[in-house]
Design a protein around this motif. Sequence first.
Motif, PDB file in Angstrom:
ATOM      1  N   ASP A 162       0.831  -1.208   0.000  1.00  0.00           N
ATOM      2  CA  ASP A 162       0.000   0.000   0.000  1.00  0.00           C
ATOM      3  C   ASP A 162       0.864   1.257   0.000  1.00  0.00           C
ATOM      4  OD1 ASP A 162      -2.346  -1.452   0.007  1.00  0.00           O
ATOM      5  OD2 ASP A 162      -2.787  -1.119   2.133  1.00  0.00           O
ATOM      6  N   ILE A 163       1.904   1.252   0.810  1.00  0.00           N
ATOM      7  CA  ILE A 163       2.804   2.412   0.850  1.00  0.00           C
ATOM      8  C   ILE A 163       3.420   2.626  -0.519  1.00  0.00           C
ATOM      9  CG2 ILE A 163       5.002   3.255   1.779  1.00  0.00           C
ATOM     10  CD1 ILE A 163       4.181   1.884   4.452  1.00  0.00           C
ATOM     11  N   ASP A 164       3.856   1.562  -1.136  1.00  0.00           N
ATOM     12  CA  ASP A 164       4.460   1.628  -2.463  1.00  0.00           C
ATOM     13  C   ASP A 164       3.485   2.229  -3.480  1.00  0.00           C
ATOM     14  OD1 ASP A 164       6.606   0.956  -4.333  1.00  0.00           O
ATOM     15  OD2 ASP A 164       5.259  -0.615  -5.050  1.00  0.00           O
ATOM     16  N   VAL A 165       2.271   1.718  -3.488  1.00  0.00           N
ATOM     17  CA  VAL A 165       1.281   2.135  -4.486  1.00  0.00           C
ATOM     18  C   VAL A 165       0.767   3.545  -4.231  1.00  0.00           C
ATOM     19  CG1 VAL A 165      -1.064   1.671  -5.326  1.00  0.00           C
ATOM     20  CG2 VAL A 165       0.558  -0.210  -5.057  1.00  0.00           C
ATOM     21  N   PHE A 166       0.443   3.866  -2.982  1.00  0.00           N
ATOM     22  CA  PHE A 166      -0.280   5.099  -2.711  1.00  0.00           C
ATOM     23  C   PHE A 166       0.584   6.294  -2.344  1.00  0.00           C
ATOM     24  CE2 PHE A 166      -3.474   1.771  -1.941  1.00  0.00           C
ATOM     25  CZ  PHE A 166      -4.405   2.176  -2.900  1.00  0.00           C
ATOM     26  N   THR A 167       1.854   6.072  -2.028  1.00  0.00           N
ATOM     27  CA  THR A 167       2.704   7.215  -1.678  1.00  0.00           C
ATOM     28  C   THR A 167       3.761   7.508  -2.737  1.00  0.00           C
ATOM     29  OG1 THR A 167       4.414   5.981  -0.491  1.00  0.00           O
ATOM     30  CG2 THR A 167       2.460   6.661   0.776  1.00  0.00           C
ATOM     31  N   GLY A 168       3.978   6.554  -3.625  1.00  0.00           N
ATOM     32  CA  GLY A 168       5.024   6.734  -4.619  1.00  0.00           C
ATOM     33  C   GLY A 168       6.413   6.479  -4.077  1.00  0.00           C
ATOM     34  N   ARG A 169       6.497   6.049  -2.825  1.00  0.00           N
ATOM     35  CA  ARG A 169       7.804   5.698  -2.239  1.00  0.00           C
ATOM     36  C   ARG A 169       8.061   4.241  -2.555  1.00  0.00           C
ATOM     37  NH1 ARG A 169       8.751   7.892   3.707  1.00  0.00           N
ATOM     38  NH2 ARG A 169      10.775   7.030   3.185  1.00  0.00           N
ATOM     39  N   HIS A 170       8.814   4.022  -3.591  1.00  0.00           N
ATOM     40  CA  HIS A 170       9.022   2.662  -4.081  1.00  0.00           C
ATOM     41  C   HIS A 170      10.255   2.028  -3.454  1.00  0.00           C
ATOM     42  CE1 HIS A 170       5.902   3.408  -6.960  1.00  0.00           C
ATOM     43  NE2 HIS A 170       6.518   4.508  -7.329  1.00  0.00           N
ATOM     44  N   TRP A 171      10.120   0.769  -3.185  1.00  0.00           N
ATOM     45  CA  TRP A 171      11.239  -0.001  -2.681  1.00  0.00           C
ATOM     46  C   TRP A 171      12.187  -0.301  -3.824  1.00  0.00           C
ATOM     47  CZ3 TRP A 171      12.041  -1.607   2.275  1.00  0.00           C
ATOM     48  CH2 TRP A 171      11.001  -1.348   3.154  1.00  0.00           C
ATOM     49  N   ALA A 172      13.459  -0.279  -3.518  1.00  0.00           N
ATOM     50  CA  ALA A 172      14.422  -0.767  -4.503  1.00  0.00           C
ATOM     51  C   ALA A 172      14.130  -2.247  -4.701  1.00  0.00           C
ATOM     52  CB  ALA A 172      15.849  -0.566  -3.996  1.00  0.00           C
ATOM     53  N   SER A 173      14.269  -2.739  -5.904  1.00  0.00           N
ATOM     54  CA  SER A 173      13.876  -4.117  -6.179  1.00  0.00           C
ATOM     55  C   SER A 173      14.643  -5.117  -5.309  1.00  0.00           C
ATOM     56  CB  SER A 173      14.075  -4.447  -7.656  1.00  0.00           C
ATOM     57  OG  SER A 173      15.417  -4.270  -8.028  1.00  0.00           O
ATOM     58  N   ALA A 174      15.884  -4.860  -5.000  1.00  0.00           N
ATOM     59  CA  ALA A 174      16.652  -5.781  -4.161  1.00  0.00           C
ATOM     60  C   ALA A 174      16.070  -5.843  -2.753  1.00  0.00           C
ATOM     61  CB  ALA A 174      18.114  -5.366  -4.118  1.00  0.00           C
ATOM     62  N   GLN A 175      15.661  -4.689  -2.215  1.00  0.00           N
ATOM     63  CA  GLN A 175      15.058  -4.673  -0.883  1.00  0.00           C
ATOM     64  C   GLN A 175      13.753  -5.469  -0.879  1.00  0.00           C
ATOM     65  OE1 GLN A 175      14.869  -0.392  -0.348  1.00  0.00           O
ATOM     66  NE2 GLN A 175      16.141  -0.597   1.480  1.00  0.00           N
ATOM     67  N   TRP A 176      12.926  -5.261  -1.892  1.00  0.00           N
ATOM     68  CA  TRP A 176      11.635  -5.946  -1.955  1.00  0.00           C
ATOM     69  C   TRP A 176      11.841  -7.462  -2.065  1.00  0.00           C
ATOM     70  CZ3 TRP A 176       7.082  -5.013  -0.349  1.00  0.00           C
ATOM     71  CH2 TRP A 176       6.001  -5.772  -0.784  1.00  0.00           C
ATOM     72  N   ILE A 177      12.788  -7.876  -2.857  1.00  0.00           N
ATOM     73  CA  ILE A 177      13.065  -9.304  -2.999  1.00  0.00           C
ATOM     74  C   ILE A 177      13.524  -9.888  -1.669  1.00  0.00           C
ATOM     75  CG2 ILE A 177      14.656 -10.980  -4.042  1.00  0.00           C
ATOM     76  CD1 ILE A 177      14.480  -9.205  -6.604  1.00  0.00           C
ATOM     77  N   MET A 178      14.376  -9.180  -0.946  1.00  0.00           N
ATOM     78  CA  MET A 178      14.835  -9.669   0.351  1.00  0.00           C
ATOM     79  C   MET A 178      13.680  -9.774   1.351  1.00  0.00           C
ATOM     80  SD  MET A 178      17.851 -10.525  -0.141  1.00  0.00           S
ATOM     81  CE  MET A 178      18.268 -10.960   1.525  1.00  0.00           C
ATOM     82  N   LEU A 179      12.749  -8.816   1.306  1.00  0.00           N
ATOM     83  CA  LEU A 179      11.584  -8.895   2.176  1.00  0.00           C
ATOM     84  C   LEU A 179      10.727 -10.103   1.821  1.00  0.00           C
ATOM     85  CD1 LEU A 179      10.517  -5.171   2.476  1.00  0.00           C
ATOM     86  CD2 LEU A 179      11.333  -6.651   4.306  1.00  0.00           C
ATOM     87  N   GLN A 180      10.558 -10.353   0.536  1.00  0.00           N
ATOM     88  CA  GLN A 180       9.762 -11.501   0.102  1.00  0.00           C
ATOM     89  C   GLN A 180      10.423 -12.804   0.568  1.00  0.00           C
ATOM     90  OE1 GLN A 180       6.837 -11.611  -1.149  1.00  0.00           O
ATOM     91  NE2 GLN A 180       6.476  -9.565  -1.923  1.00  0.00           N
ATOM     92  N   VAL A 181      11.736 -12.896   0.451  1.00  0.00           N
ATOM     93  CA  VAL A 181      12.455 -14.096   0.902  1.00  0.00           C
ATOM     94  C   VAL A 181      12.281 -14.266   2.409  1.00  0.00           C
ATOM     95  CG1 VAL A 181      14.753 -15.105   1.213  1.00  0.00           C
ATOM     96  CG2 VAL A 181      14.098 -14.124  -1.002  1.00  0.00           C
TER      97      VAL A 181
END
Length: 140
Positions: free
Chosen positions: A104-123
């Motif tokens: 939600d933060i990513d979509v609604f605030t425009g504050r996007h996670w760096a792809s490496a950070q997002w992948i690490m969170l998913q793992v």
Amino acid sequence: MSNSPGRGDRCRMIDRIDRGDTVVATNSLLELTYFETDVAWLEEFLSRQARENSDGNVRQLAVTCIGHSARINRTVSSDSVYRSLRGFIMDPQLCERALNALSDIDVFTGRHWASAQWIMLQVAAMTVRLRAGDTRFWMS
């Protein structure tokens, strides 16, 4: 916070959350989330409820409300919100809701996670789910 009728005030909502009745507490959390204008205070309060409240339903809704706040206010007040949500990913009961709030933060605030950070969170989330015996994400 607005003084509009029916919206209540912060102190009354906190008192209702602290009473221990799940239905009253969750309704009060939602009311605070929708009507509180001090975003920094709200995010800290929700994070504290997610960490410390003894009721699992209240804890889960508090994490969800962090994402709702980002959607409603189109902002997050600081990076401490991210740190809190990353911590909640390690809790099997809060993991999925924390990922949803981050989305939600990513979509609604425009504050996007760096792809490496997002992948690490998913793992990290997958690890928590596997430890809890949840294999649903492998089945799809």
